[in-house]
Write an enzyme that holds these catalytic residues in place. Structure first.
Site, short mmCIF file in Angstrom:
data_model
loop_
_atom_site.label_atom_id
_atom_site.label_comp_id
_atom_site.label_asym_id
_atom_site.label_seq_id
_atom_site.Cartn_x
_atom_site.Cartn_y
_atom_site.Cartn_z
CG ASP A 30 117.46 72.31 88.98
OD1 ASP A 30 116.82 71.54 88.25
OD2 ASP A 30 117.16 73.51 89.12
CG HIS A 47 115.02 62.58 85.54
ND1 HIS A 47 115.36 63.77 86.14
CD2 HIS A 47 113.86 62.82 84.87
CE1 HIS A 47 114.43 64.69 85.86
NE2 HIS A 47 113.52 64.14 85.09
CG LEU A 141 126.23 59.43 104.26
CD1 LEU A 141 126.93 60.77 104.27
CD2 LEU A 141 126.08 58.96 102.82
C1 IPE Z 1 113.78 71.44 92.64
O1 IPE Z 1 114.06 71.51 91.28
C2 IPE Z 1 113.27 70.09 93.01
C3 IPE Z 1 114.23 69.00 92.93
C4 IPE Z 1 115.50 69.09 92.61
C5 IPE Z 1 113.70 67.72 93.30
P1 IPE Z 1 112.99 72.03 90.23
O2 IPE Z 1 113.69 71.99 88.92
O3 IPE Z 1 111.74 71.28 90.35
O4 IPE Z 1 112.74 73.51 90.72
P2 IPE Z 1 112.24 74.80 89.94
O5 IPE Z 1 110.98 74.42 89.25
O6 IPE Z 1 113.30 75.15 88.96
O7 IPE Z 1 112.09 75.84 90.99
C1 IPE Z 2 116.23 67.95 88.69
O1 IPE Z 2 116.41 68.12 87.33
C2 IPE Z 2 115.60 66.63 89.00
C3 IPE Z 2 114.24 66.70 89.56
C4 IPE Z 2 113.57 67.79 89.75
C5 IPE Z 2 113.65 65.45 89.90
P1 IPE Z 2 115.28 68.83 86.45
O2 IPE Z 2 114.40 67.76 85.89
O3 IPE Z 2 114.60 69.88 87.20
O4 IPE Z 2 116.18 69.43 85.28
P2 IPE Z 2 115.92 70.80 84.53
O5 IPE Z 2 115.81 71.88 85.56
O6 IPE Z 2 114.67 70.64 83.74
O7 IPE Z 2 117.14 70.94 83.67
MG MG Z 3 114.93 71.87 87.40
#
Ligand code: IPE
Ligand code: IPE
Ligand code: MG
Length: 251
Positions: A30, A47, A141
């Site tokens: 995240d 990303h 792995l």
């Molecule tokens: C969880 O992260 C999903 C992934 C890392 C793929 P999100 O950023 O989508 O989760 P919330 O919205 O903060 O709960």
């Molecule tokens: C996690 O990073 C990646 C996915 C959910 C695919 P985010 O895109 O949720 O990044 P933030 O939470 O907005 O910083």
């Molecule tokens: Mg996120």
């Protein structure tokens, strides 16, 4: 000089010798969006930077001898994001599989996925199935990509499988047990993660492996996913090493 101890990541000197390592690590990657925002970049570039972090962590886990590594790459809730971002993520997945396949295969990695991939663009499905088939005899792995994955969706999926067998008269209600539910999840045959890592400071599961994480150790860090490097992994593993896992029993 003030001694800051091995748990200061800025020191970048965490050793990689562990008395115990988890056989399965699950990671909620995240913070890609916030990483990009801090730099005035579009989220998609966050990303992209996140994929680099995946590369390093897969390599490291392989080296250390971790058996299973599950990445939360796209949740059943992530469809709510702008179409552009969703498309960008799908494109990155294909690029990652195409670009990284040879290296992963050379490193004996088994590529696997969990989640309802039938809802992903066809090109993603094709690359995933191809990568899975071509690496199924590898012995290193297992890289598990959670795609269009939701823990609740997975439990519904498991129950549907079980009820089909019930319809066929394969068991009685009294025989239904935890093992049957586990064996009908997407993660069938994969041990539950001993360690769950979530980056970016958020401390929630966001529908990730809700059944499998029942007794896992949780490790939360403020580090944003694109900044998560091998020393951050070592730090998580050092923390895991010190955890006292009792499973409801006594020491
Ligand atoms: C969880 O992260 C999903 C992934 C890392 C793929 P999100 O950023 O989508 O989760 P919330 O919205 O903060 O709960
Ligand atoms: C996690 O990073 C990646 C996915 C959910 C695919 P985010 O895109 O949720 O990044 P933030 O939470 O907005 O910083
Ligand atoms: Mg996120």
């Amino acid at each position: 000089m003030i001694y800051l101890g091995i748990f200061n990541r800025k020191q970048k000197k965490v050793d990689n010798k562990f008395s115990i390592i988890p056989s399965h690590i699950a990671i909620i990657m995240d913070g890609n969006g916030r990483w990009a925002k801090k730099r005035g970049l579009p989220r998609t570039l966050g990303h992209k930077a996140g994929v680099e972090a995946i590369r390093e962590i897969v390599k490291e886990c392989s080296k250390i001898g971790i058996e299973y590594l599950t990445f939360y790459a796209f949740s059943t809730e992530n469809w709510k994001r702008p179409q552009d971002e969703v498309n960008g993520l799908m494109k990155l997945l294909v690029q990652y599989l195409k670009g990284e396949f040879k290296e992963l295969d050379r490193n004996n990695v088994v590529i696997n996925y969990i989640g309802n991939i039938s809802k992903l663009p066809e090109i993603c499905q094709e690359e995933l199935i191809k990568a899975k088939n071509l690496t199924k005899n590898n012995t290193g792995l297992t890289l598990n990509l959670a795609l269009n994955y939701g823990g609740r969706d997975e439990i519904v999926y498991s129950f549907k499988n079980i009820l089909k067998a019930y319809d066929q008269g394969e068991f009685s209600i009294e025989e239904l047990n935890e093992e049957m539910i586990s064996n009908n999840l997407y993660t069938k045959g994969i041990p539950d993660p001993e360690l769950m890592i979530r980056t970016s400071g958020e401390e929630r599961l966001s529908n990730f492996l809700i059944w499998q994480l029942a007794y896992s150790e949780f490790y939360f860090t403020d580090v944003l996913w694109p900044d998560f490097k091998k020393d951050d992994l070592y730090l998580a593993l050092k923390t895991f090493e010190r955890r006292d896992r009792r499973f409801g029993g006594l020491k």
